[in-house]
Design an enzyme around this catalytic site. Structure first.
Site, PDB file in Angstrom:
ATOM      1  N   ASP A 218     -17.363   6.987  -1.315  1.00 25.77           N
ATOM      2  CA  ASP A 218     -16.000   7.973  -0.462  1.00 25.77           C
ATOM      3  C   ASP A 218     -15.479   8.941  -0.048  1.00 25.77           C
ATOM      4  O   ASP A 218     -16.053   9.817  -0.373  1.00 25.77           O
ATOM      5  CB  ASP A 218     -14.676   7.235  -1.755  1.00 25.77           C
ATOM      6  CG  ASP A 218     -13.565   6.711  -1.413  1.00 25.77           C
ATOM      7  OD1 ASP A 218     -13.277   6.696   0.421  1.00 25.77           O
ATOM      8  OD2 ASP A 218     -12.320   6.223  -1.784  1.00 25.77           O
TER       9      ASP A 218
ATOM     10  N   GLN B  37      -9.945  -3.881  -2.994  1.00 18.95           N
ATOM     11  CA  GLN B  37     -11.441  -3.238  -2.949  1.00 18.95           C
ATOM     12  C   GLN B  37     -13.257  -3.527  -3.417  1.00 18.95           C
ATOM     13  O   GLN B  37     -13.865  -3.775  -3.117  1.00 18.95           O
ATOM     14  CB  GLN B  37     -11.842  -1.591  -1.928  1.00 18.95           C
ATOM     15  CG  GLN B  37     -12.971  -1.384  -1.751  1.00 18.95           C
ATOM     16  CD  GLN B  37     -13.157  -1.741  -0.036  1.00 18.95           C
ATOM     17  OE1 GLN B  37     -12.366  -1.629   0.791  1.00 18.95           O
ATOM     18  NE2 GLN B  37     -14.421  -2.197  -0.143  1.00 18.95           N
TER      19      GLN B  37
ATOM     20  N   HIS C 189      -7.895   0.773  -5.551  1.00 16.79           N
ATOM     21  CA  HIS C 189      -7.945   0.214  -5.226  1.00 16.79           C
ATOM     22  C   HIS C 189      -8.459  -1.090  -5.346  1.00 16.79           C
ATOM     23  O   HIS C 189      -9.064  -2.235  -4.563  1.00 16.79           O
ATOM     24  CB  HIS C 189      -8.764   0.481  -3.717  1.00 16.79           C
ATOM     25  CG  HIS C 189      -8.360   0.047  -2.532  1.00 16.79           C
ATOM     26  ND1 HIS C 189      -7.720  -0.562  -2.257  1.00 16.79           N
ATOM     27  CD2 HIS C 189      -9.029   0.360  -1.296  1.00 16.79           C
ATOM     28  CE1 HIS C 189      -8.468  -1.279  -1.212  1.00 16.79           C
ATOM     29  NE2 HIS C 189      -9.102  -0.167  -0.253  1.00 16.79           N
TER      30      HIS C 189
ATOM     31  N   ARG D  41     -13.935  -8.374   2.641  1.00 18.94           N
ATOM     32  CA  ARG D  41     -12.923  -8.231   2.179  1.00 18.94           C
ATOM     33  C   ARG D  41     -12.078  -9.713   2.765  1.00 18.94           C
ATOM     34  O   ARG D  41     -10.872  -9.696   1.928  1.00 18.94           O
ATOM     35  CB  ARG D  41     -11.295  -7.092   2.919  1.00 18.94           C
ATOM     36  CG  ARG D  41     -12.393  -4.874   2.721  1.00 18.94           C
ATOM     37  CD  ARG D  41     -11.727  -5.113   1.273  1.00 18.94           C
ATOM     38  NE  ARG D  41     -10.791  -5.442   0.844  1.00 18.94           N
ATOM     39  CZ  ARG D  41     -10.069  -3.684   1.200  1.00 18.94           C
ATOM     40  NH1 ARG D  41      -9.865  -3.205   2.227  1.00 18.94           N
ATOM     41  NH2 ARG D  41      -8.812  -4.152   1.290  1.00 18.94           N
TER      42      ARG D  41
ATOM     43  N   CYS E 155     -16.502   2.015   0.559  1.00 14.81           N
ATOM     44  CA  CYS E 155     -15.239   1.237   1.052  1.00 14.81           C
ATOM     45  C   CYS E 155     -14.725   1.452   2.903  1.00 14.81           C
ATOM     46  O   CYS E 155     -14.119   0.378   3.429  1.00 14.81           O
ATOM     47  CB  CYS E 155     -13.676   1.773   0.113  1.00 14.81           C
ATOM     48  SG  CYS E 155     -12.821   2.965   0.412  1.00 14.81           S
TER      49      CYS E 155
ATOM     50  N   ARG F 210       0.651  -1.286   0.173  1.00 17.98           N
ATOM     51  CA  ARG F 210      -0.100  -0.259   0.150  1.00 17.98           C
ATOM     52  C   ARG F 210       1.235   0.934   0.134  1.00 17.98           C
ATOM     53  O   ARG F 210       1.554   1.331   0.976  1.00 17.98           O
ATOM     54  CB  ARG F 210      -1.124   0.052   1.032  1.00 17.98           C
ATOM     55  CG  ARG F 210      -1.430   1.513   1.707  1.00 17.98           C
ATOM     56  CD  ARG F 210      -2.812   1.528   2.479  1.00 17.98           C
ATOM     57  NE  ARG F 210      -3.638   0.740   2.008  1.00 17.98           N
ATOM     58  CZ  ARG F 210      -4.940   1.046   2.764  1.00 17.98           C
ATOM     59  NH1 ARG F 210      -5.454   1.743   3.359  1.00 17.98           N
ATOM     60  NH2 ARG F 210      -6.128   0.062   2.256  1.00 17.98           N
TER      61      ARG F 210
HETATM   62  N1  NVA Z   1      -9.969   7.132  -1.474  1.00 18.47           N
HETATM   63  C1  NVA Z   1      -9.476   6.928   0.138  1.00 18.47           C
HETATM   64  C2  NVA Z   1      -9.399   5.372   0.191  1.00 18.47           C
HETATM   65  C3  NVA Z   1      -9.414   4.166   1.340  1.00 18.47           C
HETATM   66  C4  NVA Z   1      -9.217   2.404   1.468  1.00 18.47           C
HETATM   67  C5  NVA Z   1      -8.037   6.742   0.365  1.00 18.47           C
HETATM   68  O1  NVA Z   1      -7.080   6.630  -0.768  1.00 18.47           O
HETATM   69  O2  NVA Z   1      -7.336   7.874   1.260  1.00 18.47           O
HETATM   70  N1   CP Z   2     -11.316   0.196   2.821  1.00 23.01           N
HETATM   71  C1   CP Z   2     -10.029   0.044   3.063  1.00 23.01           C
HETATM   72  O1   CP Z   2      -8.966  -0.121   2.191  1.00 23.01           O
HETATM   73  O2   CP Z   2      -9.945   0.319   4.410  1.00 23.01           O
HETATM   74  P1   CP Z   2      -8.408   0.639   5.450  1.00 23.01           P
HETATM   75  O3   CP Z   2      -7.828   1.881   5.101  1.00 23.01           O
HETATM   76  O4   CP Z   2      -9.005   0.345   7.164  1.00 23.01           O
HETATM   77  O5   CP Z   2      -7.847  -0.529   4.837  1.00 23.01           O
END
Ligand code: NVA
Ligand code: CP
Length: 306
Positions: free
Chosen positions: A224, A139, A136, A292, A264, A109
């Site tokens: 989101d 997800q 992502h 998930r 998400c 990540r």
């Molecule tokens: N769009 C959000 C998703 C988090 C799971 C981010 O990138 O922070």
């Molecule tokens: N939805 C998701 O990816 O959650 P986290 O950021 O908690 O991993």
């Protein structure tokens, strides 16, 4: 020298899968969930190790991968830049070679999508994208599993994305193309998805700033956060820009009677979604979050066992 092994399958974007493989992973996730809920022990990854590099925060992604590996009889290692040499500037290429010589799978990540691609290029084991600034994909495995469980096949259905044209939106665009549903994207001007994703998925998407018309006759409404990880300083500007893009009961009432709501998570009640909607009876966010675990176990089995 590039030491990548050409036969290794990675999961960097959803489009690393064929439509058939995506469907197969969803179907298997539903089976793995039933196995887990029956309390059966199933350990296809005994003695296998997953290394997880997290350069951004996470609750769901970390815990689902860590639990999934434990349930499968394997092990997961959490690595953060704060206490690995990656955080002190060791090249991604070197880290990829070294880590992949010791473990069976990598998850990353991070911010720049190119970093995940570079890791995959130099890794001798499968690399899974656990979120980048661009996409992502994990997800979407869970979201699509949830839709299939609740309503059946999503083919020819209408999904409406409300809000930022961000990483999640891009992965919904890929899912629309692979599973052949229509995706309405309602976003304020200046917050549209990136052009390369629009070009890839043009036949399946429609972008508008008219959030009401976008939600009409929809089967699934998804949103989101307005400011993603790494955009914290834009929070105030974004609150203004996205003011009309909150998913409210009124917006949900424009959708079809059996429409679902997904997010998400983490969510900000009172910003991108009202508490009535996320905590209401059309919301399936808790199933979505649990999935998930099952969807990623299915992905791990697909990448490491098949
Ligand atoms: N769009 C959000 C998703 C988090 C799971 C981010 O990138 O922070
Ligand atoms: N939805 C998701 O990816 O959650 P986290 O950021 O908690 O991993």
């Amino acid at each position: 020298m590039n030491t990548s092994h050409k036969t290794v399958r990675h999961f960097i974007t959803l489009t690393d899968l064929s439509s058939g493989e995506f469907r197969q992973i969803i179907a298997r996730a539903i089976e793995l969930k039933a196995i887990q809920h029956r309390g059966e022990i199933f350990e296809p990854l005994k003695n296998k190790v997953l290394a997880m590099i997290f350069e951004k925060s996470s609750t769901r992604t970390r815990v689902s991968f860590e639990s999934g590996m434990a349930q499968f009889g394997g092990h997961a290692i959490f690595l953060s830049p704060r206490d690995t040499q990656l955080g002190r500037g060791e090249p991604v290429e070197d880290s990829a070679r070294v880590l992949s010589s010791m473990v069976d799978c990598l998850m990353v990540r991070t911010f720049e999508h190119e970093k995940a691609e570079l890791l995959a290029e130099y890794s001798s084991v499968p690399v899974i994208n656990g979120l980048t600034d661009d996409v992502h994909p994990c997800q979407l495995l869970a979201d699509m599993q949830t839709y299939f469980e609740q309503r059946g096949d999503i083919k020819n259905k209408t999904v409406t994305w409300v809000g930022d044209g961000n990483n999640m939106c891009h992965s919904y665009m890929h899912a629309a193309k692979l599973l052949q549903f229509k995706l309405n994207i309602a976003c304020p001007e200046g917050f549209e998805p990136q052009k390369k994703f629009i070009d890839e998925t043009a036949d399946f998407i429609e972008i508008t700033s008219d959030v009401r018309s976008a939600c009409s006759n929809s089967d699934l409404i998804v949103t989101d956060v307005w400011a993603s990880m790494g955009q914290e300083e834009e929070q105030k500007v974004r609150e203004q820009a996205f003011n009309d893009f909150q998913v409210t009961p009124e917006l949900m009432s424009l959708a079809n009677d059996d429409a679902l709501f997904m997010h998400c998570l983490p969510a900000h009640r009172g910003e991108e979604v009202s508490a009535e909607v996320i905590d209401g009876d059309k919301s399936v966010v808790w199933h979505e979050a649990e999935n998930r675990l099952h969807a990623q176990k299915s992905l791990l089995e697909f990448l490491l066992v098949n």
